[in-house]
Design a protein around this motif. Structure first.
Motif, PDB file in Angstrom:
ATOM      1  N   GLU A   9       0.826  -1.214   0.000  1.00 43.65           N
ATOM      2  CA  GLU A   9       0.000   0.000   0.000  1.00 43.65           C
ATOM      3  C   GLU A   9       0.862   1.266   0.000  1.00 43.65           C
ATOM      4  O   GLU A   9       0.639   2.177  -0.806  1.00 43.65           O
ATOM      5  CB  GLU A   9      -0.941  -0.010   1.221  1.00 43.65           C
ATOM      6  N   ILE A  13       1.145   4.083  -3.080  1.00 42.10           N
ATOM      7  CA  ILE A  13       0.891   5.522  -2.957  1.00 42.10           C
ATOM      8  C   ILE A  13       2.098   6.313  -3.446  1.00 42.10           C
ATOM      9  O   ILE A  13       1.975   7.276  -4.203  1.00 42.10           O
ATOM     10  CB  ILE A  13       0.529   5.878  -1.495  1.00 42.10           C
ATOM     11  N   LEU A  29       1.709  14.122   0.050  1.00 40.88           N
ATOM     12  CA  LEU A  29       1.087  12.943   0.684  1.00 40.88           C
ATOM     13  C   LEU A  29       1.925  12.443   1.868  1.00 40.88           C
ATOM     14  O   LEU A  29       1.831  11.281   2.248  1.00 40.88           O
ATOM     15  CB  LEU A  29       0.853  11.813  -0.324  1.00 40.88           C
ATOM     16  N   ASP A  32      -0.991  13.097   7.352  1.00 42.86           N
ATOM     17  CA  ASP A  32      -2.296  12.438   7.417  1.00 42.86           C
ATOM     18  C   ASP A  32      -3.373  13.223   6.685  1.00 42.86           C
ATOM     19  O   ASP A  32      -4.368  12.656   6.247  1.00 42.86           O
ATOM     20  CB  ASP A  32      -2.709  12.269   8.882  1.00 42.86           C
ATOM     21  N   LEU A  92      -9.990   5.160  -3.170  1.00 41.34           N
ATOM     22  CA  LEU A  92      -9.894   4.114  -4.181  1.00 41.34           C
ATOM     23  C   LEU A  92     -10.106   2.755  -3.532  1.00 41.34           C
ATOM     24  O   LEU A  92      -9.423   2.417  -2.565  1.00 41.34           O
ATOM     25  CB  LEU A  92      -8.486   4.201  -4.786  1.00 41.34           C
ATOM     26  N   GLY A 123      -4.841  14.162  -1.619  1.00 43.21           N
ATOM     27  CA  GLY A 123      -4.783  13.070  -0.651  1.00 43.21           C
ATOM     28  C   GLY A 123      -5.864  12.070  -0.953  1.00 43.21           C
ATOM     29  O   GLY A 123      -6.541  12.173  -1.982  1.00 43.21           O
ATOM     30  N   GLY A 124      -6.008  11.100  -0.071  1.00 40.93           N
ATOM     31  CA  GLY A 124      -7.039  10.098  -0.323  1.00 40.93           C
ATOM     32  C   GLY A 124      -6.897   8.899   0.576  1.00 40.93           C
ATOM     33  O   GLY A 124      -6.287   8.979   1.649  1.00 40.93           O
TER      34      GLY A 124
END
Ligand code: ADP
Ligand code: MG
Length: 338
Positions: A9, A13, A29, A32, A92, A123-124
């Motif tokens: 993960e 990113i 990114l 937080d 996502l 961000g995400g």
């Protein structure tokens, strides 16, 4: 050939999303949360929209196109509000069998649209989907304070405009489900491809936002079809709307299909996924709006007028008229999830 190894993960990113986080608000990114300083004198305009495999796109659609579609449906809403897009957040949900080449395409699709529309990723979140790909994007734009263009702003006497052409996406979806219809409609390969492309990837009318901000009284984007969305505008504005079917702008491909099969009028007027803009403009500002739209290179067409709310509660709030000016029954409600 062995599949390229899928990164963890954090590495995912770093590899695909950090390069898209070009605005300092995102801290690349590395934190937080992102932190945004709104442009001076601006209101932020907030919008979130999700697209899911099997509902908004086909599971075998290319990932650059579905990523771009997820962003564009949000940018379309911001444009309708007269807002300039600033950036977006991305949630996502990846299917268990996602591939490196798909993520590569996904990031490339977003990157190309970021450059084109002047936005950056802030961000995400990334999770595993229990089923297919789901992309949820939250886009944020800016308007001068207090100036967001509301869907409920239309007033009797306003002229009603749409951008671009209507019905292409609905016909494109029909062709996707039944490719044989292309020959039944007598379409050239180019005309067929035009309709398919309009379903796959909408064109958000971002460039029209300043003209809407300057001249419109009410506006919204057409995601669920002209009939249902005009009804939403009329209800929230407390008005009625009258649209001339013959005035609705069609692409050459859609016009050709309609000539071959007149019953397609219903799909064209009630089908969804066009992401064109429906704009109510005071009559006195109509020519200024048309000029401003032409200056930004986006075609707009007057398709109807705004009137007083119907006195009789049972009377239709949206009337579609034929060439003899009599009401024609479309009887279709557009797209609803539930
Ligand atoms: P948390 O543990 O708080 O959920 P994450 O480890 O998921 O945080 O995210 C770390 C950083 O990566 C954050 O800045 C987050 O915004 C960003 N990020 C995670 N997923 C995505 C994504 N799909 N798109 C953009 N940024 C993402
Ligand atoms: Mg997380």
């Amino acid at each position: 050939m062995a599949e390229p190894v899928r990164p963890s993960e954090d590495a995912l990113i770093a590899r695909w999303f950090r390069p898209l986080a070009t605005d300092p608000a995102s801290f690349r990114l590395g934190d937080d949360c992102a932190s945004l300083t709104p442009p001076p004198g601006a209101d932020l305009v907030l919008k979130t929209d999700a697209v899911a495999a099997g509902i908004h796109f086909f599971a075998d659609d290319p990932w650059d196109a579905v990523a771009a579609k997820a962003l564009r449906v949000n940018l379309s809403d911001l444009a309708a509000k007269g807002a300039r897009p600033l950036g977006y957040l991305l949630s996502l949900a990846l299917p268990a069998d996602w591939r490196v080449d798909q993520m590569e395409a996904f990031a490339a699709g977003l990157g190309a649209d970021q450059a084109r529309f002047g936005v950056a990723l802030w961000g995400g979140d990334t999770i595993r989907s229990p089923d297919g790909l789901v992309i949820s994007i939250t886009a944020i734009g800016a308007v001068p304070q207090g100036r967001m263009v509301r869907r409920g702003g239309a007033r009797p006497g306003d002229r009603l405009y749409v951008s671009g052409t209507l019905g292409d996406a609905a016909l494109g979806l029909m062709l996707r489900l039944d490719p044989d219809r292309a020959s039944a409609w007598g379409l050239t390969p180019a005309a067929r491809d035009h309709l398919l492309a309009r379903y796959l990837l909408p064109e958000p009318r971002v460039a029209l936002a300043p003209a809407i901000l300057a001249h419109a009284r009410g506006a919204m984007d057409l995601s669920d079809g002209l009939v249902i969305d005009a009804g939403r505008m009329a209800r929230s504005s407390g008005v009625s709307i009258r649209i001339g079917a013959a005035a609705v702008p069609l692409s050459p491909a859609a016009a050709h299909a309609l000539e071959a099969e007149p019953g397609l009028l219903r799909a064209i007027l009630a089908g969804g996924d066009d992401y064109e803009l429906l704009v109510a403009v005071p009559a006195a500002a109509a020519s200024d709006f048309e000029r401003a739209a032409a200056d930004c290179g986006i075609g707009v067409t007057a398709i109807g007028t705004v009137g007083a709310a119907p006195v009789d509660a049972d009377a239709p709030i949206v009337t579609i008229t034929g060439s003899d000016d009599r009401a024609i029954a479309i009887g279709a409600e557009g797209f609803r999830h539930f």
